[in-house]
Design a protein around this motif. Sequence first.
Motif, PDB file in Angstrom:
ATOM      1  N   LEU A 112       0.274  -1.431  -0.352  1.00 31.16           N
ATOM      2  CA  LEU A 112      -0.142   0.075  -0.081  1.00 31.16           C
ATOM      3  C   LEU A 112       0.815   1.394   0.270  1.00 31.16           C
ATOM      4  N   VAL A 113       1.898   1.089   0.515  1.00 29.36           N
ATOM      5  CA  VAL A 113       2.719   2.329   1.296  1.00 29.36           C
ATOM      6  C   VAL A 113       3.811   2.455  -0.576  1.00 29.36           C
ATOM      7  N   ALA A 114       3.319   1.502  -1.062  1.00 29.74           N
ATOM      8  CA  ALA A 114       4.215   1.460  -2.311  1.00 29.74           C
ATOM      9  C   ALA A 114       3.815   1.951  -3.500  1.00 29.74           C
ATOM     10  N   MET A 115       2.277   2.210  -2.924  1.00 29.53           N
ATOM     11  CA  MET A 115       1.645   2.486  -3.992  1.00 29.53           C
ATOM     12  C   MET A 115       0.832   3.951  -4.025  1.00 29.53           C
ATOM     13  N   THR A 116       1.390   4.803  -2.746  1.00 30.58           N
ATOM     14  CA  THR A 116      -0.041   5.452  -2.435  1.00 30.58           C
ATOM     15  C   THR A 116       1.348   6.809  -1.572  1.00 30.58           C
ATOM     16  N   ARG A 117       0.629   7.930  -0.897  1.00 29.85           N
ATOM     17  CA  ARG A 117       1.557   9.275  -1.400  1.00 29.85           C
ATOM     18  C   ARG A 117       0.938   9.685   1.004  1.00 29.85           C
TER      19      ARG A 117
ATOM     20  N   ASP B 158     -12.815  -0.105 -20.839  1.00 33.48           N
ATOM     21  CA  ASP B 158     -13.067  -1.268 -19.974  1.00 33.48           C
ATOM     22  C   ASP B 158     -11.585  -1.394 -19.513  1.00 33.48           C
ATOM     23  N   VAL B 159     -10.870  -0.499 -18.514  1.00 26.25           N
ATOM     24  CA  VAL B 159      -9.713  -1.031 -18.755  1.00 26.25           C
ATOM     25  C   VAL B 159      -9.388  -0.640 -16.758  1.00 26.25           C
ATOM     26  N   ILE B 160      -7.711  -1.699 -15.805  1.00 24.59           N
ATOM     27  CA  ILE B 160      -7.589  -1.981 -15.811  1.00 24.59           C
ATOM     28  C   ILE B 160      -6.536  -1.716 -15.355  1.00 24.59           C
ATOM     29  N   SER B 161      -5.587  -1.336 -14.790  1.00 24.72           N
ATOM     30  CA  SER B 161      -4.174  -0.530 -14.435  1.00 24.72           C
ATOM     31  C   SER B 161      -3.496  -1.607 -13.400  1.00 24.72           C
ATOM     32  N   THR B 162      -2.576  -2.419 -15.148  1.00 27.42           N
ATOM     33  CA  THR B 162      -2.128  -3.616 -14.194  1.00 27.42           C
ATOM     34  C   THR B 162      -0.946  -3.432 -13.857  1.00 27.42           C
ATOM     35  N   ILE B 163      -0.664  -2.395 -13.923  1.00 27.06           N
ATOM     36  CA  ILE B 163       0.364  -1.868 -12.510  1.00 27.06           C
ATOM     37  C   ILE B 163      -0.457  -1.306 -10.764  1.00 27.06           C
ATOM     38  N   TYR B 164      -1.515   0.184 -10.775  1.00 26.95           N
ATOM     39  CA  TYR B 164      -1.770  -0.122  -9.875  1.00 26.95           C
ATOM     40  C   TYR B 164      -3.281  -0.510  -9.748  1.00 26.95           C
TER      41      TYR B 164
ATOM     42  N   PHE C 281      -5.234   5.859 -25.026  1.00 27.73           N
ATOM     43  CA  PHE C 281      -3.666   6.062 -24.342  1.00 27.73           C
ATOM     44  C   PHE C 281      -2.861   6.563 -25.495  1.00 27.73           C
ATOM     45  N   PHE C 282      -2.545   7.252 -24.828  1.00 31.83           N
ATOM     46  CA  PHE C 282      -1.095   8.567 -25.868  1.00 31.83           C
ATOM     47  C   PHE C 282       0.238   8.559 -25.229  1.00 31.83           C
ATOM     48  N   SER C 283       0.721   7.869 -24.211  1.00 35.37           N
ATOM     49  CA  SER C 283       1.765   7.728 -24.180  1.00 35.37           C
ATOM     50  C   SER C 283       2.411   6.613 -22.703  1.00 35.37           C
ATOM     51  N   GLY C 284       2.613   5.075 -23.823  1.00 37.29           N
ATOM     52  CA  GLY C 284       2.726   4.455 -23.166  1.00 37.29           C
ATOM     53  C   GLY C 284       1.542   4.308 -22.112  1.00 37.29           C
ATOM     54  N   GLY C 285       2.290   3.810 -20.514  1.00 36.32           N
ATOM     55  CA  GLY C 285       0.350   3.858 -20.481  1.00 36.32           C
ATOM     56  C   GLY C 285      -0.012   4.542 -19.754  1.00 36.32           C
ATOM     57  N   GLN C 286       0.352   6.474 -20.201  1.00 33.88           N
ATOM     58  CA  GLN C 286      -0.289   7.231 -20.149  1.00 33.88           C
ATOM     59  C   GLN C 286      -1.844   7.548 -20.399  1.00 33.88           C
ATOM     60  N   ALA C 287      -2.701   7.767 -20.190  1.00 32.38           N
ATOM     61  CA  ALA C 287      -4.138   8.104 -20.882  1.00 32.38           C
ATOM     62  C   ALA C 287      -5.126   9.094 -20.390  1.00 32.38           C
TER      63      ALA C 287
END
Length: 225
Positions: A73-78, A159-165, A174-180
């Motif tokens: 959780l800490v790795a994914m949040t601030r 319908d997309v679920i982030s594979t990282i988060y 999507f316009f730049s890698g995983g950024q959309a």
Amino acid sequence: MTARRAAPAVLLRAGDTGAAVRGLQARLRQIGWWEGDVTGSYGSRTTSAVAGFQGRRGLSATGTFDVQTRARLVAMTRLPTADELANVRPRPVPKPAAAARWDVDARCLTGRAVCVSKGTNTLTWVVDGIPQYSMDVRFGSDELPTREGVFAISWKKKDVISTIYHTPMPYSMFFSGGQAVHYSSNFARLGYAGASHGCVNVRSWAGITRLYAETRVGDRVVVHW
């Protein structure tokens, strides 16, 4: 004989209360696993949210907050702000008085362009130099910034679920890698108190569904100040 691996040490569990529970709930809210105010009370809602978070990451879905779950959780949040912990709703970010109705970069004035301004937190859909409509957006944090420049929509999916988060990204363009560019329920709920993981978040459901329907793969995306 097979040695049993010791279970991770438990930090918080059902029945606990206090600042540590508020911090847990605030972090879960940042990534869409907690709805509404933080309470500081570890009840059934917290147990369910923690179990869901654990299950989506391949951890044992016990619903108790252990050291292994905390690390993920800490790795994914601030670190939650004082306002987040106190359920203080942020005031809308005012747009500069000198800003025109349409904040459109010169690079958006030919063809079809999704024109995204970090200066005024707006996205404007432009066709052949004519702005069609605009909507509020937010961006990534300093640690995970939204890239600036001229891009193109490379692919789209509703319908997309982030594979990282492991968070929902409805109506993604999507316009730049995983950024959309995509809808964010977190942005709709919390406004500018949070940030994306680098994507351009839209909080208007009507706006994102209309934009998604009208854009095509190959349309220009300009992220500017």
